[in-house]
Design an enzyme around this catalytic site. Structure first.
Site, short mmCIF file in Angstrom:
data_model
loop_
_atom_site.label_atom_id
_atom_site.label_comp_id
_atom_site.label_asym_id
_atom_site.label_seq_id
_atom_site.Cartn_x
_atom_site.Cartn_y
_atom_site.Cartn_z
N ASP A 296 0.86 -1.18 0.00
CA ASP A 296 0.00 0.00 0.00
C ASP A 296 0.91 1.23 0.00
O ASP A 296 2.13 1.14 0.17
CB ASP A 296 -0.97 -0.02 1.18
C1 BGC Z 1 -4.98 3.21 -0.06
C2 BGC Z 1 -5.19 2.18 -1.14
C3 BGC Z 1 -5.03 2.80 -2.49
C4 BGC Z 1 -3.67 3.45 -2.57
C5 BGC Z 1 -3.41 4.12 -3.92
C6 BGC Z 1 -3.70 4.00 -0.26
O1 BGC Z 1 -3.64 5.06 0.60
O2 BGC Z 1 -4.97 2.57 1.20
O3 BGC Z 1 -6.47 1.60 -0.99
O4 BGC Z 1 -5.22 1.86 -3.49
O5 BGC Z 1 -3.59 4.45 -1.58
O6 BGC Z 1 -4.11 5.29 -4.06
#
Ligand code: BGC
Length: 792
Positions: A296
């Site tokens: 993530d």
């Molecule tokens: C989120 C994810 C997301 C990623 C990309 C993160 O902060 O937890 O769900 O896909 O950002 O934007």
């Protein structure tokens, strides 16, 4: 007519909604191409030519622009792409924008490796559908598949071959704002939805020009953040982890998901993004996953905050545990090479991560077709609108519909209501109706409730906003809400005076025959990531507004617009009709009007328990038993009637206000006594049957009302005597059944090992010679009961 329920082993959808196509079943593993020999040969040939730096380049993902976390870098992306230092970008959207970088990577980099562009496509891409929690409320996997398919096609036209969806985290605590992105509390429903999302994105063939790779997130157990506070630690037994939380990820992997995203949280003390047990033992060894794992956002560098080492150490731990790609952390690129050169990290570890990423790029056809043709600008065409409207209609849950004196059942509204007052801050707010995470959705396409009702009622519609979504008392909330750009003025001196606007709304209601209140919470920045709440009521002055309008004595229909279960106790006691409409997307107004006026009979069911009070959270159906059950608790034997020394709250009931699976219709359904095809089955037969059914539970369901309706028939079980205690009630089957007035259908649910097993103390799935109670009905309160005995 005979119908079969939905079963994990195979999609037996005999009830198909008109516009939704059930895709053909395939015997080939959905991402078989990832493991194909031909693809492997191409990957290995390429890997041999790559320098260490080029391999590490493949492990890097950078965000250009938009941020859902701290931006690690502001780098020279053109130069980096030309040097083969970028494996993937996120937040680069559109054919022209993606082609720009793709031309550099393919034409200028030494080995011409294409970039994989990923994006958060959560509830549609350009066409915004209802939020995922709402989609789960349809209890219709075909709906999830349609939303994914539409999103995939639109994403691919924008140069994106990878979507960060589905989010399959089990969410049992609505304080956690990300419940909106989930399918709710239940692993059976969540797994069915997970499979459908993946199929919709990938179509069982990544190489099709309109397929995208799914990214199942957030692995693992992110939804169990302690106290519902986002990014918080997770601590649970391995049995619960395996039996509840891992289930939907496993279902998605079995459906062929090409990628997974590792989560921010720790699990039992080990951060998920450096967790070999989850990422290697379970995912690779037990489940045979052959795609790749991306971290993530910044989760690799944030391991430093988890206190498990400095930068080089945490990067090594993440990579060795099985995080193949570093999302916007810029850590792998800076600290891995030196450790490979010093012998601390075997180069084979880097090779393997690069190999997994390259496999997906080849499978997607990016090496053969790296560019995206520039097409016409997006438009919300009538076809797209029709799909969005149909999906939204299916997601609404009628929570309550009591008769009103002199009117009868308040809903559906008919010519009974000559004048209708539409009131509330969500009645005419395009952005907030779009929902929590519509990065590329455009509010201008949203038809609000006010617009749609105006179309129907003309000057019979009266309107008053009533109050703002947030008011002065939410000063602290405002700071956070305004993170994404000012949504609400910080200057509350300029904000409308709630008392005045509420008084205006009351006057408006008095002039009408019925008042529709559109209330909820700000969905844009108060739901989703980093949007935990410690309270679950309506925000701002909305509760006062509701009470003031109810006090006029006019019949009130409450339309709740929110991506999480809110606390509706007062409303449930004082308002005749409540429709949960979530965040419906671009066709919000039309879909709500269709249901309120009875063109469509509501059929959604709750994928999440609605609490009486926030203090009950986490509140969910499938709780484990206690030695001291409270009198009357669902699934408990109500024999302990002493009121004090039992498992209960002193000041509130244990039960949900509206339980899992709950949802009314404008018609009524009756259930006959369910039957099992055999009452006893040998344990060995269940174990030996694999995913095949060993018994069938049958039930006759009848529409006893005077209009057609769709019922979600649900099957629940309880294993009454296993060696490991089992939940008091668990969903193990559901089927959407369309019934004309007076019509009766026979519905069958296959049960086999998949439905009857549990995880024992050796962490193995098993069944034992035990008795199962089985209930079938229209919600988790189902009382029509039968049973099954497994014997030696
Ligand atoms: C989120 C994810 C997301 C990623 C990309 C993160 O902060 O937890 O769900 O896909 O950002 O934007």
């Amino acid at each position: 007519m005979k119908l079969s329920g939905y079963r994990s082993a195979g999609l037996l959808l005999l009830v198909v909604i008109g516009c939704l196509s059930a895709l053909a079943q395939s015997d080939v593993a959905p991402n078989a191409k990832l493991a194909s020999k031909d693809l492997s040969l191409r990957v290995e040939a390429l890997l041999k030519k790559m320098t260490l730096e080029e391999k590490i380049g493949q492990l890097m993902q950078y965000s250009v622009g938009n941020a859902t976390g701290p931006n690690a870098s502001n780098l020279k992306y053109d130069e980096m792409a030309a040097k083969g230092q970028v494996g993937s970008f996120l937040n680069v959207v559109g054919a022209e924008a993606t082609n720009h970088y793709q031309h550099i990577a393919v034409e200028k980099s030494r080995l011409h490796i294409p970039i994989l562009f990923g994006q958060d496509v959560i509830h549609g891409h350009r066409t915004t559908f209802p939020v995922p929690l709402a989609i789960a409320a349809s209890f219709d996997p075909a709906v999830a598949e349609l939303v994914a398919r539409t999103g995939a096609t639109e994403a691919r036209a924008d140069g994106l071959a990878w979507v960060f969806s589905p989010m399959v985290d089990i969410a049992r605590d609505p304080r956690w704002g990300r419940i909106v992105e989930s399918s709710g509390e239940d692993p059976y429903l969540g797994s069915a939805m997970a499979r459908a999302w993946v199929k919709g994105y990938q179509q069982d063939d990544l190489s099709k020009s309109d397929s995208v790779a799914a990214c199942v997130k957030h692995f693992a157990a992110y939804g169990a953040a302690i106290a519902g506070r986002d990014y918080n630690a997770v601590d649970m037994s391995e049995i619960t982890l395996r039996q509840v939380y891992l289930e939907p990820y496993h279902a998605a992997v079995e459906a062929g998901a090409a990628t997974l995203m590792s989560s921010f949280n720790s699990i039992n003390g080990v951060p998920a993004s450096a967790n070999p047990f989850i990422l290697t033992q379970v995912l690779r060894k037990e489940w045979g996953f052959d795609g790749f794992v991306v971290s993530d956002w910044g989760a690799v560098s944030e391991l430093i905050n988890h206190s498990i080492g400095d930068g080089p150490t945490v990067a090594r731990r993440a990579l060795e545990a099985g995080v193949d790609m570093d999302m916007e952390g810029n850590l792998y690129a800076t600290v891995i090479a030196a450790q490979v050169r010093s012998g601390k990290i075997p180069e084979a570890v880097v090779d393997e991560a690069a190999r997994r990423i390259l496999r997906v790029k080849f499978a997607l056809g990016l090496f053969d077709n790296p560019y995206t043709p520039v097409g016409p600008a997006y438009d919300a065409t009538p076809e797209r609108r029709a799909a969005a409207r149909k999906v939204a209609q299916e997601t609404f849950v009628l929570l309550k519909n009591d008769p009103v004196e002199g009117v009868g059942a308040l809903l559906p509204l008919t010519s009974k209501a000559k004048k209708v007052a539409l009131i509330g801050p969500l009645a005419d707010n395009q952005r907030e109706l779009l929902g929590a995470w519509a990065v590329t959705g455009d509010p201008k396409y949203v038809v609000t409730l006010r617009t749609a009702l105006q179309e129907r009622l003309g000057d019979r519609l009266l309107y008053a906003p009533g109050c703002d979504l947030l008011s002065g008392k939410d000063a602290n909330v405002l700071k956070h809400v305004n993170f994404g750009g000012p949504m609400i003025s910080d200057d509350q001196s300029a904000a409308p005076d709630d008392a005045k606007t509420i008084a205006e709304a009351v006057e408006t209601a008095k002039k009408a025959d019925v008042a529709i209140l559109a209330l909820g919470e700000p969905t844009n920045w108060m739901e989703g990531e980093a949007s935990s709440r410690a309270t679950l009521g309506f925000t701002g002055a909305q509760q006062q507004l509701l009470e003031a309008v109810v006090a006029t004595g006019k019949p009130v229909v409450l339309v709740v617009l929110a991506g999480r279960p809110l606390e509706l106790k007062w409303a449930a006691a004082h308002v005749a009709a409540i429709l949960e409409a979530w965040s419906p997307g671009i066709e919000a107004g039309h879909a709500v009007a269709d249901v309120l006026f009875g063109d469509v009979n509501p059929s959604g069911k709750l994928p999440s328990s609605f609490p009486r009070a926030v203090g009950q959270e986490p509140l969910y159906l499938a709780q484990l038993p206690t030695g001291r059950p409270a009198h009357g608790d669902l699934g408990h034997f109500p024999r302990n009637s002493a009121e004090k020394f039992v498992s209960r709250y002193m000041d509130e009931e244990n039960s949900a206000l509206f339980p899992f699976g709950w949802g009314l219709s404008y018609t009524r359904f009756s259930y006959a006594q369910p039957t099992v095809s055999r009452t006893e089955v040998p344990v060995g037969e269940v174990i030996g049957s694999g995913s095949k059914a060993v018994v069938t539970v049958g039930v006759d369901v009848k529409n006893t009302g005077s209009i057609a309706g769709t019922e979600v028939v649900q099957l629940y079980i309880r294993n009454t005597a296993a060696s490991v205690e089992q939940p008091v009630r668990e969903l193990k089957g559901f089927a959407r059944v369309v019934l004309a007035p007076g019509e009766q259908k026979h519905v069958e649910f296959p049960l086999g090992f998949d439905e009857l097993n549990f995880i024992n103390t050796d962490m193995k799935r098993t069944v034992e010679p035990t008795a199962y109670k089985i209930w079938v009905g229209g919600s988790s309160l189902a009382t029509a009961e039968t049973g099954l005995q497994l014997v030696e």
